[in-house]
Motif scaffolding. Structure first.
Motif, PDB file in Angstrom:
ATOM      1  N   GLU A  34     -65.497   5.112  48.919  1.00 48.14           N
ATOM      2  CA  GLU A  34     -65.338   4.453  47.613  1.00 48.14           C
ATOM      3  C   GLU A  34     -64.530   3.184  47.795  1.00 48.14           C
ATOM      4  O   GLU A  34     -63.581   3.154  48.581  1.00 48.14           O
ATOM      5  N   ASP A  35     -64.904   2.125  47.053  1.00 51.73           N
ATOM      6  CA  ASP A  35     -64.118   0.884  47.118  1.00 51.73           C
ATOM      7  C   ASP A  35     -62.948   0.957  46.130  1.00 51.73           C
ATOM      8  O   ASP A  35     -62.742   1.983  45.467  1.00 51.73           O
ATOM      9  N   ALA A  36     -62.194  -0.141  46.036  1.00 53.30           N
ATOM     10  CA  ALA A  36     -60.982  -0.153  45.190  1.00 53.30           C
ATOM     11  C   ALA A  36     -61.298   0.172  43.730  1.00 53.30           C
ATOM     12  O   ALA A  36     -60.470   0.727  43.014  1.00 53.30           O
ATOM     13  N   SER A  37     -62.517  -0.154  43.281  1.00 53.83           N
ATOM     14  CA  SER A  37     -62.892   0.108  41.879  1.00 53.83           C
ATOM     15  C   SER A  37     -63.444   1.518  41.684  1.00 53.83           C
ATOM     16  O   SER A  37     -63.858   1.882  40.582  1.00 53.83           O
TER      17      SER A  37
ATOM     18  N   LEU B 262     -49.950   1.071  53.407  1.00 48.27           N
ATOM     19  CA  LEU B 262     -50.807   0.103  54.107  1.00 48.27           C
ATOM     20  C   LEU B 262     -51.858  -0.505  53.180  1.00 48.27           C
ATOM     21  O   LEU B 262     -52.150  -1.695  53.255  1.00 48.27           O
ATOM     22  N   ILE B 263     -52.440   0.325  52.300  1.00 54.07           N
ATOM     23  CA  ILE B 263     -53.444  -0.185  51.353  1.00 54.07           C
ATOM     24  C   ILE B 263     -52.818  -1.273  50.481  1.00 54.07           C
ATOM     25  O   ILE B 263     -53.412  -2.335  50.252  1.00 54.07           O
TER      26      ILE B 263
ATOM     27  N   VAL C  91     -60.075  -0.402  49.166  1.00 49.58           N
ATOM     28  CA  VAL C  91     -60.311   1.038  49.033  1.00 49.58           C
ATOM     29  C   VAL C  91     -59.464   1.551  47.875  1.00 49.58           C
ATOM     30  O   VAL C  91     -58.568   0.854  47.408  1.00 49.58           O
ATOM     31  N   ARG C  92     -59.759   2.761  47.418  1.00 50.99           N
ATOM     32  CA  ARG C  92     -58.947   3.356  46.356  1.00 50.99           C
ATOM     33  C   ARG C  92     -57.497   3.448  46.816  1.00 50.99           C
ATOM     34  O   ARG C  92     -57.229   3.669  48.003  1.00 50.99           O
TER      35      ARG C  92
ATOM     36  N   GLN D 116     -61.150   4.139  56.956  1.00 50.34           N
ATOM     37  CA  GLN D 116     -60.969   4.980  55.768  1.00 50.34           C
ATOM     38  C   GLN D 116     -61.792   6.248  55.949  1.00 50.34           C
ATOM     39  O   GLN D 116     -62.785   6.270  56.672  1.00 50.34           O
ATOM     40  N   LYS D 117     -61.352   7.293  55.287  1.00 54.66           N
ATOM     41  CA  LYS D 117     -62.075   8.572  55.389  1.00 54.66           C
ATOM     42  C   LYS D 117     -63.433   8.419  54.711  1.00 54.66           C
ATOM     43  O   LYS D 117     -63.530   7.898  53.600  1.00 54.66           O
TER      44      LYS D 117
END
Length: 367
Positions: A248-251, A41-42, A49-50, A120-121
């Motif tokens: 945490e975001d994707a970065s 899904l991400i 998100v990561r 997201q968790k």
């Protein structure tokens, strides 16, 4: 289709693919997605998100809880029609407004259906962040008995019931049972001071001492955004509870976010402005239902006294409330949600079937 069918009362039995137990709270149920589904899904939806962040489906229900019990009605009514959709619509509206005002993000990544969030968790901050603009409820009950110190804040003499406070007060309490913190009893929902938090910030799950000030800033600003928007439709934001957490975001950058619900009739008191000016309190939140229960039963002490929990549970289990009572609550929730969002609340004939269809066809989460 009967009225009872339109109510989503049981929300922990959906056939969503998961390899963990479903966590069911008073109102929402949480389905943790498999690692494979989270990753897919991400990638498919481009969530910020990561790549390996755990995701969950959060399904709201129409159940109504008050005084730590779930209540039901006659004719098989196991909740309040429209309540779940109204609550989610209000939260979604405020989260969007927070973002527009440059505050903080929430844990919500996607809204597939009026009853459903993909989240997201988050690592939760173990504080019920409570903000009060008026003296009422439990604070008034304590004040009227002579208490003046609330969470380390001294209140002046001479305040009247339901009066606006000299300033916005933050009166935090513990979320869950915390152990080993000096001066903080090991029980859920006990009042704490700012000093308790700053001296033990890590025990409350804060990453740094600076984040204590950031949570207070987000609490005050969030309260202000909602209060101003409600004032514009002649409603008063009396008090509310916020919850915060870290994601945490994707970065891979950690950030403090709003989580759970915000500014809803379940987590807040909202009063009608015109009635208040005329010297009357008209509740546009769950507080109206609480008052109704206190007036409905001959011994209200059962509802207020924590030592009588067994009797209270029996009261909720054995007493089906009149349908018109739950329909009045339904009207309160739907009316305030439509006032806040400016849009009609979507009411499903069969919410469970709709949710399953959407999660199967658009998200591939139902076999």
């Amino acid at each position: 289709m009967s009225l009872a069918d339109s109510v989503l009362a049981v929300n922990d039995d959906l056939p969503i693919r998961t390899d963990k137990p479903v966590h069911s709270g008073k109102v929402r149920s949480v389905y943790w997605l498999t690692e494979a589904d989270s990753k897919r899904l991400i990638a498919e939806k481009g969530y910020d998100v990561r790549a390996d962040a755990p995701l969950a489906i959060m399904v709201i229900s129409d159940r109504i809880s008050a005084f730590d019990c779930i209540w039901h009605g006659e004719e098989g009514l196991q909740g309040v029609p429209g309540k779940g959709a109204a609550l989610n619509a209000v939260s979604n509206h405020w989260f969007k407004l927070f973002k527009q005002n440059g505050l903080a993000d929430s844990h919500i990544l996607d809204i597939p259906h009026p009853f459903v969030w993909i989240v997201q968790k988050a690592k939760p901050v173990k504080i019920e962040a409570i903000c009060r603009q008026y003296i009422t409820g439990s604070m008034w009950r304590a004040y009227s008995k002579g208490e003046r110190d609330f969470c380390g804040i001294q209140l002046p003499e001479g305040l009247q019931k339901d009066q606006k406070l000299p300033e916005l007060l933050m009166t935090p309490s513990t979320k869950g049972i915390l152990t080993g913190i000096p001066n903080v009893p090991e029980q859920d929902d006990v009042n704490i001071t700012r000093e308790d938090i700053t001296n033990n910030f890590a025990a409350f799950n804060f990453s740094s001492i600076d984040d204590v000030a950031l949570y207070e800033k987000l609490l005050k600003e969030g309260f202000g955004v909602i209060s101003d928007a409600l004032a514009a439709i002649n409603q008063i934001f009396v008090d509310t509870k916020f919850e915060f957490g870290y994601v945490e975001d994707a970065s891979g950058n950690e950030k403090l976010i709003y989580m759970d619900e915000v500014g809803t009739p379940d987590s807040s008191r909202i009063w009608d402005g015109a009635a208040y000016k005329a010297g009357k309190i008209v509740e546009n939140s769950k507080e109206g239902f609480r008052q109704l229960l206190l007036n409905h039963f001959p011994d209200p002490d059962i509802l207020l006294n924590k030592d009588r929990m067994d009797e209270r549970s029996a009261l909720a289990r054995d007493n089906a409330l009149p349908v018109e009572v739950l329909m009045q609550v339904s009207k309160t929730y739907i009316d305030i949600a439509e006032k806040i969002t400016g849009e009609k609340v979507h009411l499903s004939d069969n919410p469970k079937a709709e949710i399953i269809q959407i999660l199967r066809e658009q998200y591939g989460l139902v076999d």
